[in-house]
Write an enzyme that holds these catalytic residues in place. Sequence first.
Site, PDB file in Angstrom:
ATOM      1  CG  ASP A 165      -2.026  -0.716   1.242  1.00  0.00           C
ATOM      2  OD1 ASP A 165      -2.643  -1.056  -0.169  1.00  0.00           O
ATOM      3  OD2 ASP A 165      -2.701  -1.117   2.140  1.00  0.00           O
ATOM      4  CG  LEU A 166       2.963   2.322   3.715  1.00  0.00           C
ATOM      5  CD1 LEU A 166       4.025   1.986   4.696  1.00  0.00           C
ATOM      6  CD2 LEU A 166       2.410   3.832   3.996  1.00  0.00           C
TER       7      LEU A 166
END
Lengths: 406, 406
Positions: A165-166
């Site tokens: 996600d990051l």
Amino acid sequence: MSDAPLAGLRIVECATYVAGPSGGMALAQLGADVIRVDPVGGATDYRRWPLAPGGASLYWHGLNKGKRSVAVDLRAPAGQELVTALITAPGAEGGVFLDNNVRRAWLSWPVLSQQRADLVHVHVEGHRDGRPAVDYTVNAGVGIPDMTGPEAAGAPVNHVLPAWDLLTGSTAAVGLLALLRRRDRSGEGGLVQLALADVALAAVASLGWFTEARLAGRNRPRHGNHVYGSFGVDFPTADGRRVMVVALTRAQWRALCQVTGTDEVFQALQVALGVDLDDEPGRYLHRETIAAILRTWFEVRELGTVNALLEGAHVLWGPYRTALDVVRDHEAAPAASPLTDHFQPGIGPVLGMGTPLRLGDAAAVPAPAPELGADTSAVLADVLGLTSTEIGRLHDRGVVASPGTG
Amino acid sequence: MSDAPLAGLRIVECATYVAGPSGGMALAQLGADVIRVDPVGGATDYRRWPLAPGGASLYWHGLNKGKRSVAVDLRAPAGQELVTALITAPGAEGGVFLDNNVRRAWLSWPVLSQQRADLVHVHVEGHRDGRPAVDYTVNAGVGIPDMTGPEAAGAPVNHVLPAWDLLTGSTAAVGLLALLRRRDRSGEGGLVQLALADVALAAVASLGWFTEARLAGRNRPRHGNHVYGSFGVDFPTADGRRVMVVALTRAQWRALCQVTGTDEVFQALQVALGVDLDDEPGRYLHRETIAAILRTWFEVRELGTVNALLEGAHVLWGPYRTALDVVRDHEAAPAASPLTDHFQPGIGPVLGMGTPLRLGDAAAVPAPAPELGADTSAVLADVLGLTSTEIGRLHDRGVVASPGTG
């Protein structure tokens, strides 16, 4: 933050959870005016754990720092018109849209680009064919849990950090700025699509791990906490702490041998085994032997002593810290800590950072996250030029909301 | 790639391992001319594992796709002059420098910016005070290994993915493009510094995990493969495979109950326990009970059946795959795979991807990595305007190298 690199740029964000919001936050922390649009009452991530005692989400407020917040009834045609107008408002510094898993037709590129042909639109999704995916399912699919954990682990070990996600959020920010650079030069807008699953596949492929498995005809076995292909592993200290010690280069390896007084042991071992420990493959293949020899040095010394000796010798290492250790280290020496203890309305003091991209020597104090809908009126006035009467009417009809009105 | 978003932009990269090189690659894959400068014979990462049978690094070639390579004797004053000239060469599309842990004074901002005041310089480092750090030591320091792994794990579990390196590389690319946007507008260059340790601290803080620990006065316990704060866990299937199943939203949870025929069980359980499983906290607190009830459904079905049923029901899930599973899935249906099997000179076929940022519907076929020094002569000619006689002399003196000459 008027000389911030992205000062003036206006981005509308419709995103939830980690990927899109973290990408938008990175841009906000570089000075962009990031307007997060949410449904009245908040989206599905608004109460995501962990929570503060009052019920506010530490997660939501952590991932939306420095943005403005507009709350709109996204099912109402009038609400959809407002959001479309915000996204496609004229001006060289506007017309930039970041979305995350939004599947509404009225927020899609074909529709929005009819309103503004030079729109820059970044669309983050799960899989490139439109199927949903989240960090946990994507990570399972690229082989990482199969390589993680103790050698005796009989089953996959998931990571807890939403790494994909990051990385996807940051990659979305790269794509957005790249398209914007092209628009600045040619006037041409565009859509860029980014699948979480593709980010993960591309990254693991880049490390060479898929081709490695294909060439070997088998999967890499689990290595516990050992660094693959070199020497690096954890050691417990006399006071119950633990350190990670790494020797990628010859200089790092020599420094480690010298400070631990193991030079002669390893010289003799090289002769006995017929191996060159100055080279990474030698250290990797004999990692267990090396670790066993070094362990006794660490287990009779406390962390403070280990710290002083390893730093003095320029060994590459770091202590393991729990989340609470990080908090205590920060509180013991706040001036030396990259974290800041800033006030988040609705929560109180929280530990955070501004952008890690340092433009000067001072740490950036992060702007807090907005209260949900806090900027509804201001944004409608300054982006769309609505009068306070018009804004009042939208509130009365429930098309938009501000704190206390939703 | 002439209409690529970053076409025309020239970036000089002096970086090793993952962080800087992956950031440079992201920019190269968007069309920038990224010139990687290495010492003759390669830097310390040039033989990093995994290796192809011939000894070439799958890792190095994976992380440097689409760049040009220049090999220079970095200790020779003449070599230093050439690299300085490459970095500071005039033109609106040049004067951009990305470095990773470079501590040489002649490659520092104070020196380089004297040659070109509007230089854009991104400097990636370990800690912000200049101390070295790598992914493995940084990860140990932010509490992640303490939360990872089976509940019974008595010690930290390291991640194997260099997540912080990858995120730092991408963040460096964001910083570079942001500074470039400012320069395009104001003519002002600048230095941005980015510490690996800060990227990790900022990210974990953003998720709320430090403040969570401070407020609770204790660390979050390990959860094995469970998703924190919601429902998500892995299940084995009848044929020895394993799936990750997640229900973050009410719709995802309802879909999961329905397809597994557990609606009535969970209705009854809600009454018995006095809990609302439609809300994330309820599902999280009763995750073990939920998992135990669902497990029997998965363990009597093979992966193919599970796939068909869950997809049909719009459940959020994904299969676990080993690296070899990824390879086999790609080979069974290459057209449907985001990966491409491209030819890497010096290695042969490798699995990789171009940028995951899709500008059209077609998958980008990645350009291969350069042979070390392959572009030395071309870059000296087209960036610095050297004649072939001058370039030949530099080769003869050993100041630069090309394949076969180094």
